[in-house]
Design an enzyme around this catalytic site. Structure first.
Site, PDB file in Angstrom:
ATOM      1  N   ASN A   6     -31.444  67.427  40.125  1.00  0.00           N
ATOM      2  CA  ASN A   6     -30.698  66.204  40.413  1.00  0.00           C
ATOM      3  C   ASN A   6     -31.495  65.398  41.453  1.00  0.00           C
ATOM      4  OD1 ASN A   6     -28.947  64.468  41.962  1.00  0.00           O
ATOM      5  ND2 ASN A   6     -27.250  65.355  40.832  1.00  0.00           N
ATOM      6  N   ASP A   8     -30.699  62.387  42.782  1.00  0.00           N
ATOM      7  CA  ASP A   8     -29.916  61.360  43.493  1.00  0.00           C
ATOM      8  C   ASP A   8     -30.380  61.159  44.939  1.00  0.00           C
ATOM      9  OD1 ASP A   8     -28.381  61.271  41.217  1.00  0.00           O
ATOM     10  OD2 ASP A   8     -26.621  62.232  42.093  1.00  0.00           O
ATOM     11  N   HIS A   9     -30.754  62.277  45.606  1.00  0.00           N
ATOM     12  CA  HIS A   9     -31.088  62.149  47.034  1.00  0.00           C
ATOM     13  C   HIS A   9     -32.366  61.354  47.282  1.00  0.00           C
ATOM     14  CE1 HIS A   9     -27.769  64.327  48.483  1.00  0.00           C
ATOM     15  NE2 HIS A   9     -28.165  65.517  48.102  1.00  0.00           N
ATOM     16  N   ARG A  17     -32.815  51.974  53.059  1.00  0.00           N
ATOM     17  CA  ARG A  17     -33.549  50.791  53.509  1.00  0.00           C
ATOM     18  C   ARG A  17     -33.529  49.672  52.465  1.00  0.00           C
ATOM     19  NH1 ARG A  17     -37.577  51.100  57.598  1.00  0.00           N
ATOM     20  NH2 ARG A  17     -36.623  52.296  59.251  1.00  0.00           N
ATOM     21  N   HIS A  42     -26.800  60.715  38.862  1.00  0.00           N
ATOM     22  CA  HIS A  42     -25.393  60.309  38.838  1.00  0.00           C
ATOM     23  C   HIS A  42     -25.321  58.818  39.153  1.00  0.00           C
ATOM     24  CE1 HIS A  42     -21.085  61.195  40.581  1.00  0.00           C
ATOM     25  NE2 HIS A  42     -21.079  60.236  39.684  1.00  0.00           N
ATOM     26  N   ARG A  44     -23.128  56.234  40.144  1.00  0.00           N
ATOM     27  CA  ARG A  44     -21.767  56.116  40.684  1.00  0.00           C
ATOM     28  C   ARG A  44     -21.288  54.681  40.574  1.00  0.00           C
ATOM     29  NH1 ARG A  44     -20.475  60.795  44.167  1.00  0.00           N
ATOM     30  NH2 ARG A  44     -18.563  59.679  44.594  1.00  0.00           N
ATOM     31  N   ARG A  48     -24.294  53.794  45.045  1.00  0.00           N
ATOM     32  CA  ARG A  48     -24.781  54.090  46.400  1.00  0.00           C
ATOM     33  C   ARG A  48     -26.164  54.735  46.415  1.00  0.00           C
ATOM     34  NH1 ARG A  48     -21.073  59.214  48.103  1.00  0.00           N
ATOM     35  NH2 ARG A  48     -19.366  57.840  47.552  1.00  0.00           N
ATOM     36  N   HIS A  49     -26.550  55.369  45.309  1.00  0.00           N
ATOM     37  CA  HIS A  49     -27.920  55.911  45.272  1.00  0.00           C
ATOM     38  C   HIS A  49     -28.642  55.477  43.988  1.00  0.00           C
ATOM     39  CE1 HIS A  49     -25.606  59.063  43.340  1.00  0.00           C
ATOM     40  NE2 HIS A  49     -25.230  59.655  44.455  1.00  0.00           N
ATOM     41  N   GLU A  69     -24.920  61.976  34.896  1.00  0.00           N
ATOM     42  CA  GLU A  69     -23.616  62.349  35.456  1.00  0.00           C
ATOM     43  C   GLU A  69     -22.815  61.073  35.634  1.00  0.00           C
ATOM     44  OE1 GLU A  69     -22.913  64.311  39.322  1.00  0.00           O
ATOM     45  OE2 GLU A  69     -24.492  65.632  38.615  1.00  0.00           O
ATOM     46  N   THR A  99     -20.086  63.667  48.317  1.00  0.00           N
ATOM     47  CA  THR A  99     -20.651  64.139  47.054  1.00  0.00           C
ATOM     48  C   THR A  99     -19.466  64.578  46.191  1.00  0.00           C
ATOM     49  OG1 THR A  99     -22.144  65.760  46.020  1.00  0.00           O
ATOM     50  CG2 THR A  99     -21.003  66.481  47.993  1.00  0.00           C
ATOM     51  N   THR A 100     -19.704  64.881  44.914  1.00  0.00           N
ATOM     52  CA  THR A 100     -18.610  65.297  44.036  1.00  0.00           C
ATOM     53  C   THR A 100     -17.914  66.507  44.651  1.00  0.00           C
ATOM     54  OG1 THR A 100     -20.092  64.639  42.258  1.00  0.00           O
ATOM     55  CG2 THR A 100     -18.063  65.753  41.616  1.00  0.00           C
ATOM     56  N   GLU A 150     -19.814  72.435  32.730  1.00  0.00           N
ATOM     57  CA  GLU A 150     -20.614  72.749  33.928  1.00  0.00           C
ATOM     58  C   GLU A 150     -19.629  73.343  34.934  1.00  0.00           C
ATOM     59  OE1 GLU A 150     -23.281  69.829  35.698  1.00  0.00           O
ATOM     60  OE2 GLU A 150     -23.091  70.843  37.639  1.00  0.00           O
ATOM     61  N   HIS A 190     -23.802  72.689  41.820  1.00  0.00           N
ATOM     62  CA  HIS A 190     -23.275  72.174  43.088  1.00  0.00           C
ATOM     63  C   HIS A 190     -23.390  73.244  44.170  1.00  0.00           C
ATOM     64  CE1 HIS A 190     -21.287  69.482  45.805  1.00  0.00           C
ATOM     65  NE2 HIS A 190     -21.389  68.561  44.868  1.00  0.00           N
ATOM     66  N   GLY A 191     -24.088  72.886  45.227  1.00  0.00           N
ATOM     67  CA  GLY A 191     -24.205  73.775  46.382  1.00  0.00           C
ATOM     68  C   GLY A 191     -25.099  74.981  46.158  1.00  0.00           C
ATOM     69  N   GLY A 212     -29.671  69.811  43.268  1.00  0.00           N
ATOM     70  CA  GLY A 212     -30.222  68.627  43.912  1.00  0.00           C
ATOM     71  C   GLY A 212     -30.547  68.855  45.368  1.00  0.00           C
ATOM     72  N   HIS A 213     -29.506  68.939  46.193  1.00  0.00           N
ATOM     73  CA  HIS A 213     -29.674  68.877  47.646  1.00  0.00           C
ATOM     74  C   HIS A 213     -30.699  69.869  48.191  1.00  0.00           C
ATOM     75  CE1 HIS A 213     -28.502  67.912  51.738  1.00  0.00           C
ATOM     76  NE2 HIS A 213     -28.647  69.193  51.967  1.00  0.00           N
TER      77      HIS A 213
END
Ligand code: PXP
Length: 240
Positions: A6, A8-9, A17, A42, A44, A48-49, A69, A99-100, A150, A190-191, A212-213
């Protein structure tokens, strides 16, 4: 077990910026070069990203498979049907969340999710629904026509007491087993990170993970290619 990244980050950093870099499209390219099996982003409602341009460009540039997503809204379904990613994962979306926060409540969201699945499938897009580790949700996902589930691993990722961790893993495993018996694909996400992935990779019914993260965070220190390869090494060690 396939590893999808993922990105997104990367877009979050760019949007901090409102600049052109770092570009999630470039990140996707590096993830694929490092051996990732797919790219997840994702789009959204608040952009936002990831922004629309990213998804349109990723559709043209991703060579593995693109998982979009999205919330089951008319706007997102329309965009997905235009872009035609390999697959779409339907998730709940709240404006204020970082996040979700959890899986879809398929009973409450049925009137939105079922028509979204129908339209996506008509457009040739495989559909996945993000659910809590709960066998009832698997039956509902199947009835609604989803190709895959998922399983939300966010709670598992946060638990620290060994007995709680084992109990959550058992729920994830039972949910995955049922989905496999019923013939639908099993993803999880997730996580997940470099430590807790081992127990998830030990559940043979899980076909794919979406991370992702932890990978993007590690990439800040090791570079993205190494971060992806490190995760692949752990997964392959468990699965071989
Ligand atoms: N799967 C879903 C459905 C998600 O919403 C997210 C977060 O965007 C992920 C997987 C990846 O989660 P993480 O960033 O915690 O690895």
């Amino acid at each position: 077990m396939r590893l999808c990244i993922n990105i997104d980050h990367i877009a979050t950093l760019r949007q901090a910026r409102m600049e052109k870099e770092p570009d999630p499209v470039f990140a996707a390219y590096i993830c694929e070069l490092a051996g990732a099996d797919g790219i997840v982003c994702h789009l959204r409602e608040d952009r936002r990203h990831i922004v629309d341009r990213d998804v349109y460009t990723l559709k043209d540039t991703v060579k593995t498979k693109l998982d979009l997503e999205m919330a089951a809204t008319d706007e997102m379904v329309k965009i997905a049907c235009e872009i035609k990613p390999y697959m779409a994962t339907l998730v709940p979306e709240k404006r204020q969340e970082l996040t979700t926060e959890g899986g879809l409540d398929l009973i409450a969201a049925e009137f939105k999710v079922t028509p979204a699945i129908e339209k996506l499938k008509e457009a040739g897009i495989k559909t996945s629904v993000f659910i809590e580790p709960n066998p009832d949700s698997v039956d509902q996902a199947l009835e609604m026509g989803a190709d895959m589930i998922e399983i939300h691993t966010g709670k598992y990722g946060l638990l620290t007491e060994p007995l709680d961790v084992l109990a959550e893993l058992e729920k994830i495993s039972q949910t995955a087993k049922l989905a496999k018996e019923l013939g639908i694909g099993v993803n999880a996400g997730h996580g997940l990170n470099y430590l807790n992935i081992t127990a998830i990779a030990n559940i043979p019914e899980i076909d794919e993970v979406s991370i992702g993260h932890s990978i993007i965070a590690r990439a800040a220190f090791t570079g993205l290619e190494n971060a992806v390869k490190d995760m692949l090494t752990i997964i392959r060690r468990v699965r071989q």
